[in-house]
Design an enzyme around this catalytic site. Structure first.
Site, PDB file in Angstrom:
ATOM      1  N   GLU A 106      10.213  19.335  24.148  1.00 47.68           N
ATOM      2  CA  GLU A 106      10.815  18.123  23.598  1.00 47.68           C
ATOM      3  C   GLU A 106      10.234  16.918  24.320  1.00 47.68           C
ATOM      4  OE1 GLU A 106      12.793  17.687  21.051  1.00 47.68           O
ATOM      5  OE2 GLU A 106      13.075  19.825  20.626  1.00 47.68           O
ATOM      6  N   HIS A 142      16.838  19.732  18.035  1.00 46.31           N
ATOM      7  CA  HIS A 142      16.088  18.854  18.934  1.00 46.31           C
ATOM      8  C   HIS A 142      16.604  18.876  20.367  1.00 46.31           C
ATOM      9  CE1 HIS A 142      13.565  17.643  15.737  1.00 46.31           C
ATOM     10  NE2 HIS A 142      14.493  16.949  15.089  1.00 46.31           N
TER      11      HIS A 142
END
Length: 317
Positions: free
Chosen positions: A115, A271
């Site tokens: 990420e 996410h």
């Protein structure tokens, strides 16, 4: 694929975790302690991906201090009741009886989902056993940018993790990328998956990603920022989207579309890297149960880290 040296069998932990739903974390501050990569708690469930079950353990969000070896509340009943302390998947019942299972070329898959668009912010890896089809170990670190002003970092983290409710644990635990890689290499070595003195290739294991971006683009970019060369164990990987396309003959451009095709619910927060890695591992688990052969799809040129050879003719571009 080079396999390095003869490995010692890993201590396998047969862990089962409950189904996960979208959530937001609310973690209490934790005093930092020495990092330990081993799992110490097993949380079991009667849930299954193959057959419906009548009894399911109440789902709990994963303790993100625990995933980084920094949970100081393992003796707190309220904390244990509120948070899950395992990254295992729902283990399929009667795995040995599944007729479609194929012998895999690799013993382990390292499911990775980075990420961070400017610099890497999260580095989660799940060690997936190809035989048990479950996550048996994990490595998870939040990563602190090194080329950004502190105000910009705070803005970056608030925009990325604030809405997920994990910005506080990020600030409590994040370390520079160079330190993450040092700890990751120790973790790999302790599990007999890699040794630098024997060429640096992975031993009977390969990274699995959802797309080529993580290892083709982002790791080299971050290594350049950190002033380091790309480690040799990042030279090849499996893009699960390409394997999905060639096995099912259906085009899925991302994790969510693969899950929709397989009629699988999204688990956890999209996410958040550790949750996305777990969902990718669930897709991998489903594909293995259907009889997929999961092979290397991309390999970096050893003389030029920017050149990558794609090994599947039909692939997602």
């Amino acid at each position: 694929m080079a396999t390095g040296f003869c490995r010692v069998p890993l201590l396998r932990r047969f862990l089962v975790s409950p189904p996960v739903l979208p959530f937001s974390y609310s973690l209490q501050p934790s005093r930092k302690i020495s990092i330990s990569a081993s799992l110490s708690t097993t949380e079991e469930s009667t849930s299954s991906l193959i057959q419906p079950t009548t009894s399911r353990t109440r789902w709990k969000p994963t303790c993100l201090y625990f995933t980084q070896g920094k949970c100081t509340k393992m003796d707190d009943p309220m904390h244990i009741d509120k948070f899950n302390h395992s990254c295992s998947l729902e283990l399929m019942q009667n795995v040995a009886g599944l007729k479609n299972l194929r012998q895999q070329e690799l013993e382990y898959f390292l499911v990775l989902d980075l990420e961070g668009k400017v610099e890497i912010l999260e580095f989660p890896v799940l060690l997936f056993d190809a035989k048990t089809m479950d996550v048996v170990e994990f490595f998870h670190r939040f990563v602190r940018p090194t080329k950004m002003h502190e105000d910009r970092i705070n803005e970056y983290i608030e925009g990325k993790y604030g809405k997920l409710g994990v910005d506080r644990v990020w600030h409590d635990t994040a370390i520079p990328f160079g330190e993450v890689i040092e700890q990751f290499e120790v973790w790999l070595g302790e599990r007999q998956l890699w040794r630098n003195e024997l060429g640096g290739c992975l031993n009977k294991a390969a990274f699995v990603t959802c797309g080529n971006w993580d290892l083709k683009t982002k790791v080299p970019q971050q290594c350049k920022v950190a002033g380091m060369t790309v480690p040799p164990y990042f030279m090849e990987w499996i893009n699960l989207k390409d394997v999905f396309l060639n096995f099912y003959k259906r085009r899925a451009k991302g994790m969510l579309s693969m899950m929709r095709e397989l009629q699988m619910p999204l688990l956890g927060s999209h996410h958040l890297g550790i949750d996305d890695a777990k969902n990718i591992a669930r897709v991998l688990q489903h594909m293995l149960s259907d009889g997929a052969l999961v092979q290397i799809t991309a390999r970096r040129n050893p003389h030029s880290s920017e050149k990558v050879e794609f090994l599947f003719e039909d692939r997602i571009v």
